[in-house]
Design an enzyme around this catalytic site. Structure first.
Site, PDB file in Angstrom:
ATOM      1  N   ASP A   1       0.745  -1.045  -0.163  1.00 27.86           N
ATOM      2  CA  ASP A   1       0.315  -0.247  -0.632  1.00 27.86           C
ATOM      3  C   ASP A   1       0.893   1.570  -0.067  1.00 27.86           C
ATOM      4  OD1 ASP A   1      -3.042   0.937   1.832  1.00 27.86           O
ATOM      5  OD2 ASP A   1      -1.421   1.759   0.213  1.00 27.86           O
TER       6      ASP A   1
HETATM    7  C1  GLC Z   1      -3.747   4.478  -0.620  1.00 28.56           C
HETATM    8  C2  GLC Z   1      -4.960   3.286   0.122  1.00 28.56           C
HETATM    9  C3  GLC Z   1      -5.393   2.091  -1.082  1.00 28.56           C
HETATM   10  C4  GLC Z   1      -4.952   3.001  -2.248  1.00 28.56           C
HETATM   11  C5  GLC Z   1      -3.861   3.683  -2.751  1.00 28.56           C
HETATM   12  C6  GLC Z   1      -3.469   3.771  -3.892  1.00 28.56           C
HETATM   13  O1  GLC Z   1      -3.326   4.781   0.848  1.00 28.56           O
HETATM   14  O2  GLC Z   1      -4.786   2.961   1.759  1.00 28.56           O
HETATM   15  O3  GLC Z   1      -6.667   1.169  -0.535  1.00 28.56           O
HETATM   16  O4  GLC Z   1      -5.386   1.787  -3.417  1.00 28.56           O
HETATM   17  O5  GLC Z   1      -3.395   4.042  -1.489  1.00 28.56           O
HETATM   18  O6  GLC Z   1      -4.166   4.789  -3.454  1.00 28.56           O
END
Ligand code: GLC
Length: 752
Positions: free
Chosen positions: A291
């Protein structure tokens, strides 16, 4: 020029590297991957594991400036496997050409984006869609999102979020399918199938991403990013199934791990999750992305010493691609050269990533998603608008309707519409609208005004003050009551009052946890003031999470849960209020009476002191009921349904057939979600008092009756023990069927 060079290199190098390839039969695609992998330098292989954020949208803490500026040079060197937050056929083409035309091997990048509930045409937030229990409609919604996202050059979505959560305080409940594993599994599979379609190499399908692996929805206190501590049996029985089914039933191509710890180890560095379970037991062949900066955050977790250590731990644990930690691009090649990380780890990650790119057809045509004419033709297509409206109508849940207050007559006079959310064209879009354009929803007022001119509006009270753009914290209005007087005056002279209350579109979503789940701000006060002068109130809730609306339930005649329904919100709500659509939604999450009851869910364990009520020594509160306001699976209709003749037949020691008669006892055609629950009364680990194991959404004409049947097998009747062993144990079971988890017919059977 580049393509010819690449092809000739592939042919020459092919035979040299097959021996490094994984064991077993290599199919054509695997051979291509191995041939390409074999001619890549270590830096180029590490480059595939590196994702950079474009300059278009930032969805997490802003990256440290010193690194982001190198991104273009790194792309030209072939050190970037993927970009996120770059969209638009033209923008993607420009960025892709940096990789394809400038780097040594011209390996195309994969472009990821949060396509969560629609892309430009926004469908209802995922929790709302889940309330439809309509898998076909949900799959179609994801299909349309993929069509629009791919038209904007994207080939990968960071969705579906399949995190089970039982905590309405957690802002990201809006993004999932609620509290139940069976429903969440069915919906997760439908969404993956919708995104990936039948042919991943087509230019209107995109790779999906099962996220966040794992147990992110169990954050303590419902506070986003907080500590998670769940037992192994809960992991296997509650958390894992939607992820496992996304692989086994929908062939999901990517996973995203999560910010939280699991058994004390951050998910991004957790080899139990990614190597033992995901790539081991489940045989996952796609790739795992971290993430946003979740790798780097292992330092704050106290699991990694520094970013170099992050690179080593995350790669070895099986996190194949790095989102916004810049750990791999900085340190991984050095770790390999100095023996801290085996090159086979890098080979395996790069192999997985390249394989998905081949499956997407990106090597055949890196620009296949970059067709500006197609983009123009497909974005906001009328078919998409129509589907968004259909999905929105099906997502609405009728919570209360005393004396058939609803539907309203189309001749109704003197209608007051009160509430700032009634005119809000932005909040219905919900959070995680990413590519959606602000203020493009049909508001409730606009939808109603298509039906009648007998409407007068008053704002009543502002919900928020100050800026609302992400990532600003919302400033909720707690003091300005200047609109009360006008609203009360209007209500006094009206025959019926439609009050549209709830949450701002950014009151839920990531980093949007609430310690209180009442109506925010001064809305409750306004509601009670209006009630004093007119009791004929229809409450329309627009919100991203379950809300504790106990006062409303005790006093009002009609309550409609309208969530945040996306682009067509107001049209859908109007069709339901005026009876052109008979509401059929059922709650995918329990509605508590009070936030103090949270976490609250229907499939709880009986405990050793289940009650009954009135005793002292059982799980209860001195100052609040221990029962929910509205149960999981609850939802009314303008029709009424009667269940009878529940029959159970034990076929053999693993299979049971169940049948029930459902009758529409009203004069109105309607839809009903027939829900089947089981209870394993005695087992080697305790089992919930009930668990959803089947459902069927049926249409019944007025007066029509239909027999509905279900088959239960080991898959539904069994469970995982704390060692991850799947068991079906003989003994006594209950089977329960009804239109809500708290209103069922029950029968029993014995498995020998
Ligand atoms: C965010 C979220 C994730 C998302 C990623 C890219 O922090 O936790 O679900 O897909 O970053 O935006």
């Amino acid at each position: 020029m580049k393509t010819i060079q690449l092809l000739s290199l592939v042919l020459i190098a092919g035979w040299m590297f097959a021996c490094n390839a994984p064991k077993g039969e290599l199919d054509e695609l695997d051979k291509k991957v191995e041939e390409l992998l074999g001619q890549m330098t270590l830096e180029e292989k590490v480059g595939q594991m590196n994702q950079y954020n474009g300059f278009y949208d930032v969805t997490g803490p802003a990256p440290s400036a010193g690194d982001a500026k190198n991104k273009y040079d790194h792309i030209k060197k072939g050190w970037v496997g993927s970009m996120l937050n770059v969209r638009g056929a033209k923008n993607v083409r420009e960025m892709q050409s940096l990789a394809v035309d400038s780097s040594r091997l011209g390996i195309p990048m994969i472009f990821g984006f949060d396509v969560i509930h629609g892309h430009k045409t926004l469908s209802p937030i995922p929790l709302a869609e889940s309330a439809s229990w309509d898998l076909e409609a949900i799959e179609k919604s994801a299909r349309i999102a993929a069509i629009e996202a791919s038209a904007e050059g994207l080939n990968w979505t960071f969705a579906p979020m399949v995190d089970i959560s039982r905590d309405a305080r957690w802002g990201r409940v809006m993004e999932g399918a609620g509290e139940d594993t069976y429903l969440g599994t069915r919906i997760g599979v439908a969404r993956v199938k919708g995104f990936q379609g039948d042919d991943l190499s087509a230019n209107n399908t995109i790779a999906a991403c099962a996220k966040h692996f794992a147990a992110y929805g169990f954050a303590e206190g419902g506070r986003d990013y907080n500590t998670v501590d769940v037992g192994t049996a809960t992991l296997y029985n509650v958390v894992f199934p939607p992820f496992k089914a996304a692989i086994e039933e929908a062939d999901v191509k990517t996973f995203m791990n999560s910010f939280n710890i699991v058994n004390g180890i951050p998910a991004t560095g957790n080899s139990f999750l990614m190597r033992d379970i995901l790539k081991g037991e489940w045989g996952f062949e796609g790739y795992v992305i971290s993430d946003w900066s979740s790798g780097e955050e292992m330092i704050d977790h106290g699991f990694a010493r520094d970013t170099a250590h992050v690179a080593q731990l995350a790669a070895i644990a099986g996190s194949d691609m790095d989102m916004e930690s810049y750990a791999y691009v900085k340190y991984l090649a050095k770790h390999v050269r100095e023996g801290r990380v085996a090159e086979s780890v890098v080979d395996e990650a790069a192999r997985r990533i390249l394989k998905v790119k081949f499956e997407l057809g990106l090597f055949d045509d890196p620009y296949k998603y970059c067709d500006e004419a197609r983009e123009k033709e497909l974005i906001y297509h009328q078919d998409h608008m129509d589907a968004a409206l259909d999905m929105a109508k099906k997502s609405i849940v009728l919570l209360k309707n005393e004396n058939n207050t609803l539907p309203l007559s189309k001749e109704q006079k003197k209608i007051a519409v009160i509430g700032t959310l009634a005119k809000d064209k932005d909040s219905p879009l919900g959070n995680w609208r990413m590519a959606g354009e602000d203020n493009t929803a049909v508001s409730v007022l606009e939808g109603l005004e298509k039906y009648t001119s007998n409407i007068k509006y008053a704002e009543g009270v502002k919900l928020v003050t100050g800026p609302t753009a992400f990532p600003i914290e919302l400033e909720v209005n707690e003091t300005d009551r200047s609109g009360f007087k006008e609203a009360i005056r209007l209500a006094k002279k009206s025959e019926v009052v439609i009050m549209v209350l709830g949450e701002h579109g950014l009151h839920s979503g990531e980093a949007r946890s609430r310690a209180n789940i009442d109506l925010p701000g001064l809305q409750q006060e306004l509601l009670e003031e209006v009630y004093k002068v007119n009791q004929n109130i229809i409450l329309v809730l627009t919100n991203g999470r379950p809300l504790a609306i106990t006062w409303a339930d005790e006093h009002l005649r009609a309550i409609v849960e309208a969530w945040q329904l996306g682009t067509q919100a107001g049209n859908a709500i109007a069709e339901v209020l005026f009876g052109d659509y008979n509401p059929s939604g059922k709650l995918p999450m329990t509605f508590p009476r009070h936030v103090g009851q949270v976490p609250m869910y229907y499939n709880y364990f009986n405990t050793g002191r289940p009650g009954p009520d009135g005793e002292l020594f059982y799980p209860h509160y001195m100052d609040e009921s221990h029962l929910p306001l509205y149960a999981f699976g609850y939802g009314l209709s303008y029709s009424s349904f009667e269940y009878s003749d529940l029959k159970v037949q034990v076929v053999d020691k693993e299979n049971v057939s169940v049948e029930v008669m459902v009758k529409n006892t009203s004069s109105v055609d309607g839809e009903e979600v027939v829900q089947l629950y089981i209870r394993d009364r005695v087992a080697s680990i305790v089992r919930p008092v009930k668990e959803l194991k089947g459902f069927d959404k049926i249409n019944l004409k007025a007066g029509e009756a239909q027999s509905v049947s279900f088959k239960l097998s080991k898959k539904e009747l069994g469970f995982y023990n704390g060692n991850g062993e799947f068991l079906l144990e003989p003994g006594d079971f209950d089977v329960m069927i009804g239109g809500s988890s708290d209103k069922v017919l029950t029968a029993s059977f014995v498995l020998n």
